[in-house]
Design a protein around this motif. Sequence first.
Motif, PDB file in Angstrom:
ATOM      1  N   TYR A  74     180.921 122.785  48.933  1.00  0.00           N
ATOM      2  CA  TYR A  74     182.249 122.480  48.387  1.00  0.00           C
ATOM      3  C   TYR A  74     183.294 122.512  49.498  1.00  0.00           C
ATOM      4  O   TYR A  74     184.054 121.581  49.707  1.00  0.00           O
ATOM      5  CB  TYR A  74     182.612 123.481  47.296  1.00  0.00           C
ATOM      6  N   ARG A  75     183.299 123.615  50.219  1.00  0.00           N
ATOM      7  CA  ARG A  75     184.316 123.785  51.254  1.00  0.00           C
ATOM      8  C   ARG A  75     184.236 122.718  52.337  1.00  0.00           C
ATOM      9  O   ARG A  75     185.249 122.172  52.768  1.00  0.00           O
ATOM     10  CB  ARG A  75     184.141 125.153  51.936  1.00  0.00           C
ATOM     11  N   GLU A 121     185.483 119.388  51.028  1.00  0.00           N
ATOM     12  CA  GLU A 121     186.930 119.342  50.865  1.00  0.00           C
ATOM     13  C   GLU A 121     187.657 119.378  52.207  1.00  0.00           C
ATOM     14  O   GLU A 121     188.679 118.734  52.386  1.00  0.00           O
ATOM     15  CB  GLU A 121     187.414 120.484  49.970  1.00  0.00           C
ATOM     16  N   GLU A 122     187.113 120.135  53.140  1.00  0.00           N
ATOM     17  CA  GLU A 122     187.800 120.184  54.438  1.00  0.00           C
ATOM     18  C   GLU A 122     187.735 118.836  55.150  1.00  0.00           C
ATOM     19  O   GLU A 122     188.579 118.532  56.007  1.00  0.00           O
ATOM     20  CB  GLU A 122     187.217 121.296  55.331  1.00  0.00           C
ATOM     21  N   VAL A 167     186.010 118.859  39.769  1.00  0.00           N
ATOM     22  CA  VAL A 167     186.182 119.487  41.070  1.00  0.00           C
ATOM     23  C   VAL A 167     187.004 120.771  40.940  1.00  0.00           C
ATOM     24  O   VAL A 167     186.658 121.812  41.486  1.00  0.00           O
ATOM     25  CB  VAL A 167     186.856 118.516  42.063  1.00  0.00           C
ATOM     26  N   PHE A 168     188.072 120.690  40.165  1.00  0.00           N
ATOM     27  CA  PHE A 168     188.899 121.890  40.019  1.00  0.00           C
ATOM     28  C   PHE A 168     188.184 122.972  39.231  1.00  0.00           C
ATOM     29  O   PHE A 168     188.320 124.166  39.537  1.00  0.00           O
ATOM     30  CB  PHE A 168     190.255 121.533  39.394  1.00  0.00           C
ATOM     31  N   MET A 176     185.897 124.569  41.611  1.00  0.00           N
ATOM     32  CA  MET A 176     186.604 125.487  42.498  1.00  0.00           C
ATOM     33  C   MET A 176     186.924 126.797  41.768  1.00  0.00           C
ATOM     34  O   MET A 176     186.621 127.889  42.250  1.00  0.00           O
ATOM     35  CB  MET A 176     187.891 124.830  42.986  1.00  0.00           C
ATOM     36  N   LEU A 220     183.750 128.763  42.676  1.00  0.00           N
ATOM     37  CA  LEU A 220     184.087 129.372  43.962  1.00  0.00           C
ATOM     38  C   LEU A 220     184.931 130.640  43.821  1.00  0.00           C
ATOM     39  O   LEU A 220     184.673 131.642  44.474  1.00  0.00           O
ATOM     40  CB  LEU A 220     184.919 128.354  44.747  1.00  0.00           C
TER      41      LEU A 220
END
Lengths: 210, 210, 210, 210
Positions: free
Chosen positions: D117-118, D121-122, D177-178, D181, D185
């Motif tokens: 995920y990170r 997104e980064e 996605v949210f 997160m 996450l």
Amino acid sequence: MSYLSQAAASGEKEPRTERGRKTLRRLLEAAAAEFGERGYHEAAINGITVRAGVALGTFYTYFESKEEVFRALVRDMSRATRAHVAEAVKGAPDRLAAERTGLAAFIAFTRRHPELYRIIEEAQFVAEDVYREHYLSFVEAYRRNLAAARGRGQIADGARGEEGDETRAWALIGMSVFLGMRYGLWREDMAPEDVADVAIDLVSEGLRTR
Amino acid sequence: MSYLSQAAASGEKEPRTERGRKTLRRLLEAAAAEFGERGYHEAAINGITVRAGVALGTFYTYFESKEEVFRALVRDMSRATRAHVAEAVKGAPDRLAAERTGLAAFIAFTRRHPELYRIIEEAQFVAEDVYREHYLSFVEAYRRNLAAARGRGQIADGARGEEGDETRAWALIGMSVFLGMRYGLWREDMAPEDVADVAIDLVSEGLRTR
Amino acid sequence: MSYLSQAAASGEKEPRTERGRKTLRRLLEAAAAEFGERGYHEAAINGITVRAGVALGTFYTYFESKEEVFRALVRDMSRATRAHVAEAVKGAPDRLAAERTGLAAFIAFTRRHPELYRIIEEAQFVAEDVYREHYLSFVEAYRRNLAAARGRGQIADGARGEEGDETRAWALIGMSVFLGMRYGLWREDMAPEDVADVAIDLVSEGLRTR
Amino acid sequence: MSYLSQAAASGEKEPRTERGRKTLRRLLEAAAAEFGERGYHEAAINGITVRAGVALGTFYTYFESKEEVFRALVRDMSRATRAHVAEAVKGAPDRLAAERTGLAAFIAFTRRHPELYRIIEEAQFVAEDVYREHYLSFVEAYRRNLAAARGRGQIADGARGEEGDETRAWALIGMSVFLGMRYGLWREDMAPEDVADVAIDLVSEGLRTR
DNA sequence: CATGAATGAGCATTCATTCAT
DNA sequence: GATGAATGAATGCTCATTCAT
């Protein structure tokens, strides 16, 4: 390339097989191209082996190091340059004619083989001993020629006579090298023979008004 | 060092304070020493800043890159060399005398500042454009001097007259550079004036027997 | 820029003079531009001070560090974004109408202030706590609105009733953020209102065939 | 790690030997861990090679640069994420069931592989093109599914029918996605299936009171 | 002999932060 | 308050050389 004729003799690790001799030759030619185009520091062993069509490791079967190929190459090129000029001069009727022919030949040679010029000059900063050897050999031959011609009365004694010959040799070679750079490497706006005419006229007739 | 007198003008990032000007000066001097002693590729920015007594990062307050200092330095040294020779020649009674004085001065200068010679010559392989500029400037000044002297009848016309002047300038400069290398850098076994005597005799009297 | 209206309150070092307040404001605007255009890591303090027209050191009169300005900025932008949407929603006859207006306003806002979107999202990787705060605040407000509307019978209960409200708030915000990115930032091929129509129809009518 | 199954295909410099393939795999896994834990900018090539148990230089045998591994990784992870969701959805009786399963699978996947995920997104701030590719692929697949389901009458037409599908796809993905997160996450205070229940209920039943 | 993967010392460059003026 | 020179830790990347296969 003719200037690599004795190259095999410079490779430190003598190849025993025919295949080996061929690989060595290709590596030397590749190295000449790589160093000539990119200069010593930009040149990469990898670049040499890719040009030669062999694997990276193969390089070290024939040479100890990057510097070693470079030295071998400079020696070959030094020999080739001197041989070329010597050959061109053969049969010249006298010293001044020889000077003219030799200088024209040197400029033309530089024009045809710019990498030789560059590689030899770069040796100054990479393998100074080889660079010195190159010019010391050149000068010594030159000095002998001058001395002989003076002995035969073909040329004037010049200042300090025999003692001055070495200095004159350096002067004449410096002249040639710079004319090679200017008219061989940088711009080809004048024929080597014409350049030689002007330069040799300068040192044969002199600048003094008579 | 006097040859850095205009150096500040070459540093790309103009310092705004007095302290800054001092630091820039020290960096340039340190760079001259580092490049002169170790050559461009062996030289390290760290080596320069340690010599200058400043922190590593300070270098980048004044120069964009290693190559940039080098270029700035070559330009300064080119200027300094030409200025030095021009100064030495002032007051010479005629062109041939000027030649002799100039050559002797050049050899002596090379002997005193070997790093200048080396750095300028190495520019050939690091910043060729600056190297060319250097010799083009040198040659142009030389050529003008020859043309003027010829106009005044001080020297002979030489082959191709005015047209040949550029070639003669290259020849004479090549001569000087090599004599500088040989008698300034390599061995000091002959006084600059004596070397100049022999070389200038060569180009003034000529080799032809009369 | 309106979203910096409370900015001065975030600068750690409170300016005492009018001149100081002006400088702080300029630094914050410059920082918003620099971070927005180049991203946190590419952004340079130097870039900020140049934009602000002040000396490098001045930055540290107002902020402890690069990260600190960034955090202050994210907080301001978070506030500004939420305030903007809240303002747009005022006077909506019911929750679904408010959703539609709010979403359209958010997309339009993103389109007008892409740097806000980017800076807030990048906070995820630079100052995660501030990033979390941002969405936690957003979600909490959202959740309250949903709960109130549900209480008034304006919207259906949805799965898990009140307990599900937080999840729905996250879902709706995620939707909005991605539509903001797609139709606000990436391509403007659809009017914010039309995007809102489609998305709000989705969550108000549902996909189930009836 | 399964999501690296096609990784070798992304490494720019194809290894020719088995040993090379193994090293490449280890580097990619190490890179995933390093980037996932420290983020792109904090991550060090050194950190990657230490994790992989190889020398620093080895990294550059397989990748051109730090950015390049990152891109390769994002592409692999994008593929893996989409493949994982697609796999989870297989055999779902209808679109709404598929939505629920897919969303739950995505949240669970995020929980199991937070670094994926990170890193993805980064990418928004490091390699935006790859980031866009990722969501464009995702959306396109999603849109096709919606269109097909609509064609089969499994789901309502929604505002603007086919034209609205892309927008709905973005909305649904943003939602996912949210939720990934928040519930994958940030906090694991709700089971992925329950989250999916609430969210899918929202988009299937809608908020309108009936 | 040939191969190419692995090694790691070496170095230029960046830039946030400090501080004397 | 403002200035800008000075600092130095940190790190990506290169490439000659080695060596197991």
